[in-house]
Design a protein around this motif. Structure first.
Motif, PDB file in Angstrom:
ATOM      1  N   GLU A 100     -19.027  41.055 101.576  1.00  0.00           N
ATOM      2  CA  GLU A 100     -18.481  40.804 102.912  1.00  0.00           C
ATOM      3  C   GLU A 100     -19.123  39.566 103.538  1.00  0.00           C
ATOM      4  O   GLU A 100     -18.428  38.698 104.090  1.00  0.00           O
ATOM      5  CB  GLU A 100     -18.715  42.022 103.804  1.00  0.00           C
ATOM      6  CG  GLU A 100     -18.182  41.857 105.218  1.00  0.00           C
ATOM      7  CD  GLU A 100     -18.370  43.106 106.069  1.00  0.00           C
ATOM      8  OE1 GLU A 100     -18.183  43.006 107.297  1.00  0.00           O
ATOM      9  OE2 GLU A 100     -18.700  44.176 105.513  1.00  0.00           O
ATOM     10  N   LYS A 101     -20.435  39.470 103.416  1.00  0.00           N
ATOM     11  CA  LYS A 101     -21.153  38.336 103.990  1.00  0.00           C
ATOM     12  C   LYS A 101     -20.742  37.028 103.324  1.00  0.00           C
ATOM     13  O   LYS A 101     -20.521  36.014 103.990  1.00  0.00           O
ATOM     14  CB  LYS A 101     -22.657  38.554 103.831  1.00  0.00           C
ATOM     15  CG  LYS A 101     -23.513  37.446 104.437  1.00  0.00           C
ATOM     16  CD  LYS A 101     -25.004  37.737 104.250  1.00  0.00           C
ATOM     17  CE  LYS A 101     -25.855  36.600 104.808  1.00  0.00           C
ATOM     18  NZ  LYS A 101     -27.308  36.844 104.581  1.00  0.00           N
ATOM     19  N   ASN A 104     -17.262  35.998 104.512  1.00  0.00           N
ATOM     20  CA  ASN A 104     -17.279  35.541 105.907  1.00  0.00           C
ATOM     21  C   ASN A 104     -17.917  34.161 106.051  1.00  0.00           C
ATOM     22  O   ASN A 104     -17.482  33.337 106.858  1.00  0.00           O
ATOM     23  CB  ASN A 104     -18.005  36.559 106.784  1.00  0.00           C
ATOM     24  CG  ASN A 104     -17.141  37.762 107.134  1.00  0.00           C
ATOM     25  OD1 ASN A 104     -15.909  37.678 107.095  1.00  0.00           O
ATOM     26  ND2 ASN A 104     -17.768  38.868 107.469  1.00  0.00           N
ATOM     27  N   GLU A 108     -16.013  30.903 107.455  1.00  0.00           N
ATOM     28  CA  GLU A 108     -16.517  30.121 108.593  1.00  0.00           C
ATOM     29  C   GLU A 108     -16.442  28.626 108.317  1.00  0.00           C
ATOM     30  O   GLU A 108     -16.159  27.828 109.211  1.00  0.00           O
ATOM     31  CB  GLU A 108     -17.950  30.538 108.897  1.00  0.00           C
ATOM     32  CG  GLU A 108     -18.510  29.914 110.168  1.00  0.00           C
ATOM     33  CD  GLU A 108     -19.910  30.409 110.487  1.00  0.00           C
ATOM     34  OE1 GLU A 108     -20.536  29.846 111.405  1.00  0.00           O
ATOM     35  OE2 GLU A 108     -20.383  31.351 109.812  1.00  0.00           O
ATOM     36  N   LYS A 113     -12.027  33.283 110.885  1.00  0.00           N
ATOM     37  CA  LYS A 113     -12.783  34.502 111.128  1.00  0.00           C
ATOM     38  C   LYS A 113     -11.932  35.718 110.782  1.00  0.00           C
ATOM     39  O   LYS A 113     -12.286  36.523 109.925  1.00  0.00           O
ATOM     40  CB  LYS A 113     -13.249  34.587 112.585  1.00  0.00           C
ATOM     41  CG  LYS A 113     -14.115  35.827 112.850  1.00  0.00           C
ATOM     42  CD  LYS A 113     -14.646  35.849 114.284  1.00  0.00           C
ATOM     43  CE  LYS A 113     -15.528  37.076 114.483  1.00  0.00           C
ATOM     44  NZ  LYS A 113     -16.054  37.141 115.876  1.00  0.00           N
ATOM     45  N   GLU A 155     -11.817  40.935 110.178  1.00  0.00           N
ATOM     46  CA  GLU A 155     -12.502  39.811 109.550  1.00  0.00           C
ATOM     47  C   GLU A 155     -12.146  39.763 108.069  1.00  0.00           C
ATOM     48  O   GLU A 155     -12.031  40.809 107.415  1.00  0.00           O
ATOM     49  CB  GLU A 155     -14.020  39.935 109.715  1.00  0.00           C
ATOM     50  CG  GLU A 155     -14.503  39.683 111.135  1.00  0.00           C
ATOM     51  CD  GLU A 155     -16.024  39.634 111.208  1.00  0.00           C
ATOM     52  OE1 GLU A 155     -16.681  40.060 110.234  1.00  0.00           O
ATOM     53  OE2 GLU A 155     -16.543  39.170 112.239  1.00  0.00           O
ATOM     54  N   GLY A 157     -13.872  38.947 105.516  1.00  0.00           N
ATOM     55  CA  GLY A 157     -14.884  39.553 104.654  1.00  0.00           C
ATOM     56  C   GLY A 157     -14.762  41.061 104.602  1.00  0.00           C
ATOM     57  O   GLY A 157     -14.928  41.676 103.540  1.00  0.00           O
TER      58      GLY A 157
END
Length: 284
Positions: A100-101, A104, A108, A113, A155, A157
């Motif tokens: 997920e991180k 994201n 970015e 987002k 989001e 992610g």
């Protein structure tokens, strides 16, 4: 009308999708809409955000070990943990936060987002465990959506993590009042969501089911079982696709990171071998 492409789930085999997309681009074939389940969701999300296929390959390869976090440990170990703990939110299972991180952070960089910030039509399936219902994370929900199974405010992610939460290996992904697991449980190749969202011809990319021989080990049998289930679940979608590209796997396991390069090449070569069929589809 344009061309859409639906990418199957399949663990590290999913890197083959980057090879597929690279071969299509190199031959001047433009993709207008994309969807993917599980590993296919990673590739489809990055591609829809504007990342080039080779960069996706590099990212997939770089983060494979961190995302999986279990190296080449057989999937059966994850199942063992599941049986011992017998409850959701299990210690010892991968939570999927790294995935997920990563998504994201890459989003970015593209000023993205939420999934709705992406311009290219995108469909990512996941399954709510408690409802036993498929949900589609998308930026292009049909206007006549009567089933309320499309989610547009999430989001990117989180959407990818939800679709990639393979049972007994990754923890279910919580989002609002939902508890999501791998989209492959109900829709391993999202042809139908793409067809419902966009008026496009859809190419389905799936993986060849490996055969089981007398000398096959436990993991060979597990992978064969997963292939059978995935292909059976995908039958309805495959019937509605306009062209199917089946990528060989050379018995690559879900987490067999040593075969990443080979799988990537398999994806690329599959397009080259079927180039005439793809061009005929576009010309129709």
């Amino acid at each position: 009308m344009g061309i859409g492409i639906a990418l199957a789930g399949g663990g590290i085999r999913g890197i083959a999708h980057a090879g597929v997309l690279r071969a299509l681009e190199e031959n001047g074939i433009k993709i207008d809409a994309i969807g993917g389940t599980s590993a296919g969701s990673i590739v489809s999300a990055l591609y829809a955000m504007g990342y080039k296929p080779y960069y996706i390959y590099v990212v997939f390869k770089k983060y494979a070990q961190e995302i999986i976090n279990i190296g080449n440990v057989p999937i059966i170990n994850g199942i063992g943990n599941f049986v011992k703990n017998r409850k959701i939110g299990l210690s010892g299972l991968n939570e999927g936060i790294s995935l997920e991180k990563m998504c994201n952070e890459l989003a970015e960089r593209k000023n993205v987002k939420l999934i709705g910030d992406i311009k290219m039509p995108l469909a990512i399936p996941a399954v709510d465990i408690s409802e036993a219902k498929e949900y589609i994370f998308t930026n292009c929900a049909p206007r006549d959506n009567l089933n309320d199974n499309y989610i547009t405010e999430i989001e990117i992610g989180k959407a990818v993590r939800a679709s990639s939460s393979f049972p007994a290996v990754f923890c279910p992904c919580e989002f609002k009042n939902h508890m999501f697991m791998d989209g492959g449980a109900l829709d391993n190749i999202p042809v139908i969501p793409l067809k419902n969202m966009c008026n496009k011809k859809v190419i389905a990319v799936n993986f060849e089911a490996d055969s089981v021989q007398k000398d096959s080990d436990v993991m060979d049998i597990v992978m064969r079982t997963i292939d059978i289930m995935g292909n059976k679940i995908a039958e309805k979608g495959l019937e509605q696709s306009d062209l199917i590209l089946t990528v060989p796997t050379d018995k690559a396991g879900l987490f067999d990171i040593q075969k990443l390069d080979k799988c990537y090449k398999f994806g690329y070569d599959t397009v080259i071998k079927n180039l005439d069929k793809i061009k005929k589809l576009i010309e129709k």
